[in-house]
Design a protein around this motif. Structure first.
Motif, PDB file in Angstrom:
ATOM      1  N   PRO A 278      59.221  15.309  11.004  1.00 61.97           N
ATOM      2  CA  PRO A 278      60.636  14.979  11.279  1.00 61.97           C
ATOM      3  C   PRO A 278      60.873  14.513  12.705  1.00 61.97           C
ATOM      4  CG  PRO A 278      60.426  17.094  10.137  1.00 61.97           C
ATOM      5  CD  PRO A 278      59.054  16.699  10.551  1.00 61.97           C
ATOM      6  N   ALA A 279      60.053  14.969  13.653  1.00 59.52           N
ATOM      7  CA  ALA A 279      60.253  14.578  15.052  1.00 59.52           C
ATOM      8  C   ALA A 279      59.997  13.094  15.278  1.00 59.52           C
ATOM      9  CB  ALA A 279      59.342  15.400  15.960  1.00 59.52           C
ATOM     10  N   ALA A 280      59.280  12.446  14.361  1.00 63.46           N
ATOM     11  CA  ALA A 280      58.992  11.020  14.518  1.00 63.46           C
ATOM     12  C   ALA A 280      60.134  10.129  14.047  1.00 63.46           C
ATOM     13  CB  ALA A 280      57.720  10.659  13.743  1.00 63.46           C
ATOM     14  N   VAL A 281      61.158  10.727  13.428  1.00 62.01           N
ATOM     15  CA  VAL A 281      62.261   9.945  12.876  1.00 62.01           C
ATOM     16  C   VAL A 281      63.318   9.719  13.964  1.00 62.01           C
ATOM     17  CG1 VAL A 281      64.035   9.849  11.096  1.00 62.01           C
ATOM     18  CG2 VAL A 281      61.838  10.940  10.615  1.00 62.01           C
ATOM     19  N   PRO A 282      63.734   8.459  14.212  1.00 66.98           N
ATOM     20  CA  PRO A 282      64.780   8.199  15.201  1.00 66.98           C
ATOM     21  C   PRO A 282      66.090   8.894  14.842  1.00 66.98           C
ATOM     22  CG  PRO A 282      63.640   6.175  14.613  1.00 66.98           C
ATOM     23  CD  PRO A 282      63.174   7.226  13.664  1.00 66.98           C
ATOM     24  N   VAL A 283      66.915   9.112  15.854  1.00 66.31           N
ATOM     25  CA  VAL A 283      68.150   9.873  15.683  1.00 66.31           C
ATOM     26  C   VAL A 283      69.069   9.225  14.659  1.00 66.31           C
ATOM     27  CG1 VAL A 283      70.212  10.704  16.855  1.00 66.31           C
ATOM     28  CG2 VAL A 283      68.001  10.792  18.017  1.00 66.31           C
ATOM     29  N   ASN A 284      69.268   7.922  14.741  1.00 68.77           N
ATOM     30  CA  ASN A 284      70.202   7.246  13.831  1.00 68.77           C
ATOM     31  C   ASN A 284      69.725   7.317  12.382  1.00 68.77           C
ATOM     32  OD1 ASN A 284      71.899   6.545  15.923  1.00 68.77           O
ATOM     33  ND2 ASN A 284      70.988   4.534  16.225  1.00 68.77           N
ATOM     34  N   VAL A 285      68.427   7.167  12.191  1.00 67.37           N
ATOM     35  CA  VAL A 285      67.881   7.231  10.830  1.00 67.37           C
ATOM     36  C   VAL A 285      68.014   8.645  10.281  1.00 67.37           C
ATOM     37  CG1 VAL A 285      65.792   6.943   9.448  1.00 67.37           C
ATOM     38  CG2 VAL A 285      66.316   5.320  11.274  1.00 67.37           C
ATOM     39  N   ALA A 286      67.741   9.639  11.120  1.00 68.97           N
ATOM     40  CA  ALA A 286      67.875  11.029  10.692  1.00 68.97           C
ATOM     41  C   ALA A 286      69.313  11.360  10.321  1.00 68.97           C
ATOM     42  CB  ALA A 286      67.390  11.957  11.804  1.00 68.97           C
ATOM     43  N   GLN A 312      64.324  15.763  -1.842  1.00 68.55           N
ATOM     44  CA  GLN A 312      62.999  15.407  -1.336  1.00 68.55           C
ATOM     45  C   GLN A 312      63.168  14.480  -0.134  1.00 68.55           C
ATOM     46  OE1 GLN A 312      61.411  13.520  -4.827  1.00 68.55           O
ATOM     47  NE2 GLN A 312      60.708  15.433  -5.746  1.00 68.55           N
ATOM     48  N   VAL A 313      62.603  14.874   0.989  1.00 70.91           N
ATOM     49  CA  VAL A 313      62.662  14.079   2.214  1.00 70.91           C
ATOM     50  C   VAL A 313      61.234  13.859   2.684  1.00 70.91           C
ATOM     51  CG1 VAL A 313      63.475  13.943   4.587  1.00 70.91           C
ATOM     52  CG2 VAL A 313      64.907  15.021   2.839  1.00 70.91           C
ATOM     53  N   ALA A 314      60.831  12.603   2.759  1.00 71.20           N
ATOM     54  CA  ALA A 314      59.478  12.255   3.177  1.00 71.20           C
ATOM     55  C   ALA A 314      59.548  11.432   4.460  1.00 71.20           C
ATOM     56  CB  ALA A 314      58.762  11.469   2.081  1.00 71.20           C
ATOM     57  N   CYS A 315      59.026  11.985   5.539  1.00 71.13           N
ATOM     58  CA  CYS A 315      59.002  11.301   6.831  1.00 71.13           C
ATOM     59  C   CYS A 315      57.694  10.527   6.949  1.00 71.13           C
ATOM     60  CB  CYS A 315      59.159  12.299   7.973  1.00 71.13           C
ATOM     61  SG  CYS A 315      60.631  13.332   7.862  1.00 71.13           S
ATOM     62  N   ASP A 316      57.613   9.400   6.285  1.00 68.31           N
ATOM     63  CA  ASP A 316      56.408   8.586   6.307  1.00 68.31           C
ATOM     64  C   ASP A 316      56.320   7.812   7.623  1.00 68.31           C
ATOM     65  OD1 ASP A 316      55.977   9.457   3.730  1.00 68.31           O
ATOM     66  OD2 ASP A 316      56.942   7.703   2.820  1.00 68.31           O
ATOM     67  N   PRO A 317      55.127   7.360   7.985  1.00 66.92           N
ATOM     68  CA  PRO A 317      55.007   6.523   9.188  1.00 66.92           C
ATOM     69  C   PRO A 317      55.760   5.201   9.005  1.00 66.92           C
ATOM     70  CG  PRO A 317      52.871   7.400   8.534  1.00 66.92           C
ATOM     71  CD  PRO A 317      53.820   7.700   7.416  1.00 66.92           C
ATOM     72  N   GLY A 318      56.802   5.017   9.776  1.00 64.83           N
ATOM     73  CA  GLY A 318      57.551   3.765   9.725  1.00 64.83           C
ATOM     74  C   GLY A 318      58.689   3.732   8.736  1.00 64.83           C
TER      75      GLY A 318
END
Length: 380
Positions: A278-286, A312-318
């Motif tokens: 989750p830390a890799a997700v930008p603020v606006n997207v989150a 279901q929340v998947a924080c995939d690369p990109g």
């Protein structure tokens, strides 16, 4: 007090430009007759005048063509030694329109070229005239319409700024009125809900036979109404000062667990699955993902009649993938009856360059899916 603004009918731009060109050609032609005593204008003089006026009709499409065409026509006119008079007005108007539409730098270059060209032309067609006299007349002939064009341009810009400022004042007044109405209606209702939930919770806790699920529901109602009231006041604060609201991202991927937990306390079993970082997700997207989950679960509770739901929340690369599934009644979602909730989710996701779907599941129930791409460098 109401006012009625009557909109005056306006001619289409091409019709106005052609009509103005014809009027100028008629005036210049009429002024040329008898302009020089004993020097009758030939047909070629009128032909050149109308040709220059025709170039002026192109001023809106190409100020450069209007300026070059009128100056070229005047050059031929002077070279043929035709009667001088109001014919000089046509290139001067072209200079005015050029100054009105082009930058100061472009205008300065054009005026410099025209000055040199005009002085040289008069030395050829009328070598007996003083160079200083020709230069002075040329400066006046080019400078007056150029300054006039800039003045009109700046005056129009000032009027545009005044109109925009007036519109902004009107919007500020509307924001203040809207904030007042929302606060009075919604704020009062949330305060009443919170108060009643608190009283009911106090009575339930004192009663030994109260089921724990009832107590948890009352706590969830009180907490949710208090948070909603705080968020409402924070959002309306700038509106009540006549300012635009501060639309900052709210909610993160890490907050979705608490959101789901609150729904569970309300009595709806929700399974939550989180994968990735989750830390890799930008603020606006989150924040978009949080709002999609929030609105989807609200719709499940209000409309679906579901007995359980899955988030279901998947924080995939990109990219961030969000799926909200339920086992409710499902059914088709008509575009005209989507409501503000589904429309708002769709707009949020699409504004971030993502894809959004909300549709019945083949095996029953309903599914909301969002796919939001992002750049990992944007994450904080």
């Amino acid at each position: 007090m109401s006012t009625t603004n009557a909109t005056r009918p306006r001619l289409p731009a091409p019709v106005f430009d052609i009509g103005l060109a014809v009027l100028l050609a008629v005036l210049a032609s009429g002024g040329t007759v008898g302009a020089n005593e004993g020097h009758r204008p030939e047909p070629v003089a009128f032909a050149l005048i109308w040709a220059m006026a025709a170039f002026l009709a192109l001023r809106r499409l190409s100020p450069e063509a209007a300026l070059a065409g009128t100056v070229a026509g005047l050059s031929v006119y002077l070279y043929l030694d035709l009667p001088q008079g109001p014919v000089f007005m046509l290139p001067a108007l072209a200079v005015f329109f050029y100054a009105f539409t082009r930058s100061v730098r472009a205008l300065a270059i054009a005026l410099g070229v025209l000055f040199v060209y005009t002085v040289a032309l008069h030395q050829v067609v009328d070598p007996g005239r003083s160079l200083w006299f020709i230069a002075t007349l040329t400066v006046l002939w080019l400078g007056i319409p150029a300054v006039g064009g800039r003045i009109v341009r700046e005056a129009r810009r000032a009027r545009t700024r005044e109109r925009e400022a007036e519109r902004e004042r009107y919007r500020a007044d509307e924001r203040v009125e809207m904030a007042r109405e929302i606060h009075d209606v919604v704020g009062h209702s949330l305060a009443v809900v919170s108060m009643n939930a608190g009283v009911a919770l106090h009575m339930a806790e004192k009663h030994d036979g109260t089921p724990e699920a009832v107590v948890e529901n009352l706590r969830a109602i009180r907490e949710a109404s208090n948070v909603a009231l705080q968020d409402l006041r924070a959002t309306l604060a700038p509106l009540r000062r006549g300012q635009a609201p501060e639309l900052r991202p709210t909610g993160a991927v890490s907050d979705i667990a608490a959101l789901v937990d609150g729904v569970r306390k309300g009595g709806l079993p929700v399974e939550y699955q989180l994968t990735g970082d989750p830390a890799a997700v930008p603020v606006n997207v989150a924040a978009t993902a949080y709002r999609v989950v929030q609105e989807s679960l609200t719709n499940v509770i209000r409309h679906s009649g579901a007995t359980k739901a899955v988030v279901q929340v998947a924080c995939d690369p990109g990219a961030l993938r969000v799926h909200i599934l339920d086992d409710g009644r499902g059914g088709p979602l008509h575009p005209d009856r989507m409501g503000q909730g589904v429309t708002g989710m769709m707009e949020r996701v699409q504004a971030g360059g993502g894809a959004f779907t909300a549709a019945p599941r083949p095996g029953g129930g309903f599914a909301v899916k969002a796919h939001i791409p992002y750049d990992r460098k944007e994450a904080r």
